[in-house]
Design a protein around this motif. Structure first.
Motif, PDB file in Angstrom:
ATOM      1  N   GLN A  13      37.387 -42.295 -17.379  1.00 53.39           N
ATOM      2  CA  GLN A  13      36.985 -43.547 -16.722  1.00 53.39           C
ATOM      3  C   GLN A  13      35.557 -43.479 -16.170  1.00 53.39           C
ATOM      4  O   GLN A  13      35.054 -42.410 -15.852  1.00 53.39           O
ATOM      5  N   ILE A  43      42.381 -55.925 -12.001  1.00 56.68           N
ATOM      6  CA  ILE A  43      41.925 -54.592 -12.433  1.00 56.68           C
ATOM      7  C   ILE A  43      40.556 -54.690 -13.098  1.00 56.68           C
ATOM      8  O   ILE A  43      39.749 -53.762 -13.008  1.00 56.68           O
ATOM      9  N   SER A  44      40.263 -55.837 -13.723  1.00 59.58           N
ATOM     10  CA  SER A  44      38.944 -55.993 -14.364  1.00 59.58           C
ATOM     11  C   SER A  44      37.830 -55.891 -13.320  1.00 59.58           C
ATOM     12  O   SER A  44      36.790 -55.277 -13.568  1.00 59.58           O
ATOM     13  N   MET A  47      37.376 -52.232 -12.531  1.00 58.28           N
ATOM     14  CA  MET A  47      36.743 -51.552 -13.662  1.00 58.28           C
ATOM     15  C   MET A  47      35.258 -51.876 -13.751  1.00 58.28           C
ATOM     16  O   MET A  47      34.430 -50.996 -13.963  1.00 58.28           O
ATOM     17  N   LEU A  55      38.452 -46.323  -8.555  1.00 61.56           N
ATOM     18  CA  LEU A  55      38.812 -46.125  -9.966  1.00 61.56           C
ATOM     19  C   LEU A  55      39.566 -44.811 -10.187  1.00 61.56           C
ATOM     20  O   LEU A  55      40.270 -44.652 -11.173  1.00 61.56           O
ATOM     21  N   THR A  61      43.471 -45.857 -12.486  1.00 60.69           N
ATOM     22  CA  THR A  61      42.859 -45.141 -13.618  1.00 60.69           C
ATOM     23  C   THR A  61      43.625 -45.333 -14.918  1.00 60.69           C
ATOM     24  O   THR A  61      43.041 -45.627 -15.960  1.00 60.69           O
ATOM     25  N   ALA A  64      43.509 -48.790 -16.414  1.00 61.01           N
ATOM     26  CA  ALA A  64      42.109 -49.075 -16.776  1.00 61.01           C
ATOM     27  C   ALA A  64      41.750 -48.431 -18.116  1.00 61.01           C
ATOM     28  O   ALA A  64      41.156 -49.077 -18.992  1.00 61.01           O
ATOM     29  N   HIS A  68      40.888 -50.447 -21.626  1.00 59.63           N
ATOM     30  CA  HIS A  68      39.628 -50.240 -22.343  1.00 59.63           C
ATOM     31  C   HIS A  68      39.913 -49.810 -23.786  1.00 59.63           C
ATOM     32  O   HIS A  68      39.321 -50.340 -24.736  1.00 59.63           O
TER      33      HIS A  68
END
Length: 293
Positions: A13, A43-44, A47, A55, A61, A64, A68
């Motif tokens: 991350q 969560i965006s 991130m 994070l 984590t 995220a 991604h």
């Protein structure tokens, strides 16, 4: 000539992860918005604009990295995988890529897994350490020799790089013995607890119930799972291995070797960072390695 897609786990991350995907693709925006809805928080925002500290929380984590990875796979390639694999958490991303799990169901499972692991870490303070330049067998023997504490080999990352997992006292003792045995270096990792060890048993019980209640479809290609390091296409077997993974080791070296033996000539890492690309190259310099994300 087979094209393998591989998906990273915790540790890849970084702040700003996935923002390029959101800014450049409408489908990515829809998936991020859907994820915010499923998780019950944005969560965006964490991130794209959060702090490293925010994070780093396991319950942030893991979703995220999953987001991604899956969104990169869905928006940046039209290639169909011939085989997939993921490192630890990455196995859930791999199961979306081979259509065994839906995006929504996989995200819910990742969130449950992350929260359960965070809880298990709080109950049993524990840690992990990387061991460099010592034979796997020797590392296993030394871990087994510590009988008063829990210490196990957790991640077989590449030849000469293995991660051990266990109680804080056990890891300290193991690191001392491993250095005496000739390890070039031992390094305590900045993780929340002893992942892939018996100390994750409480989390495993919680995740088992959630996995058993989730629909797994027949996959379009095999997944090479961490605990068995071989091709699996049976949904029931995939579920069982996914459950075992929480307390069992990530056999990444063996997984990549088996994928190559089964015809993989190109490995594409989908998601943040280049950790797996580096590991694959250390395992076999002949194969083609690239990344998307």
């Amino acid at each position: 000539m087979k094209h393998a897609f591989i998906f990273p786990g915790q540790g890849s991350q970084f702040i700003g992860m996935g923002k390029n995907l959101y800014d450049e693709d409408e489908q990515a925006q829809l998936l991020f918005d859907k994820a915010n809805e499923i998780l019950g928080f944005s969560i965006s925002d964490v991130m794209f604009f959060g702090t490293a500290e925010e994070l780093k929380q396991t319950n942030v984590t893991q979703p995220a990295i999953f987001l991604h990875s899956v969104i990169a796979f869905k928006t940046l390639t039209t290639d169909k995988p011939d085989m997939v694999a993921g490192h630890s958490l990455g196995e859930f991303s791999a199961l979306v890529a081979n259509e065994c799990l839906s995006f929504e169901d996989a995200l819910k499972l990742v969130s449950i897994r992350a929260k359960a692991m965070q809880k298990a870490c709080e109950v049993n303070p524990s840690t992990m350490a990387a061991v460099l330049a010592l034979d796997d067998k020797r590392v296993e023997e030394i871990c087994a020799s510590i009988t008063n504490e829990i210490v196990v080999a957790a991640n077989y990352n590449c030849p000469g790089q293995i991660v051990i997992s266990g109680s804080i006292k056990g890891i300290d003792e193991a690191c001392k013995l491993l250095k005496e045995a000739g390890a070039k270096r031992t390094l305590i990792l900045p993780v929340g607890g002893a992942f892939h060890s018996p100390l994750m048993q409480p989390a495993k019980e919680e995740l088992t119930k959630a996995i058993e209640e989730t629909a797994f479809k027949p996959p379009i290609c095999p997944v090479y799972q961490n605990v068995v390091a071989k091709a699996v296409k049976d949904s029931t077997e995939i579920k069982a291995n996914l459950i075992s993974q929480l307390t069992g080791p990530v056999r990444w070296t063996q997984t990549v070797e088996q994928m190559i033996a089964d015809g993989a000539t190109r490995f594409t890492e989908a998601g943040p960072g280049k950790v797996l690309q580096g590991l694959v190259q250390k395992i076999n310099k002949e194969v083609q390695v690239d990344g998307i994300g």
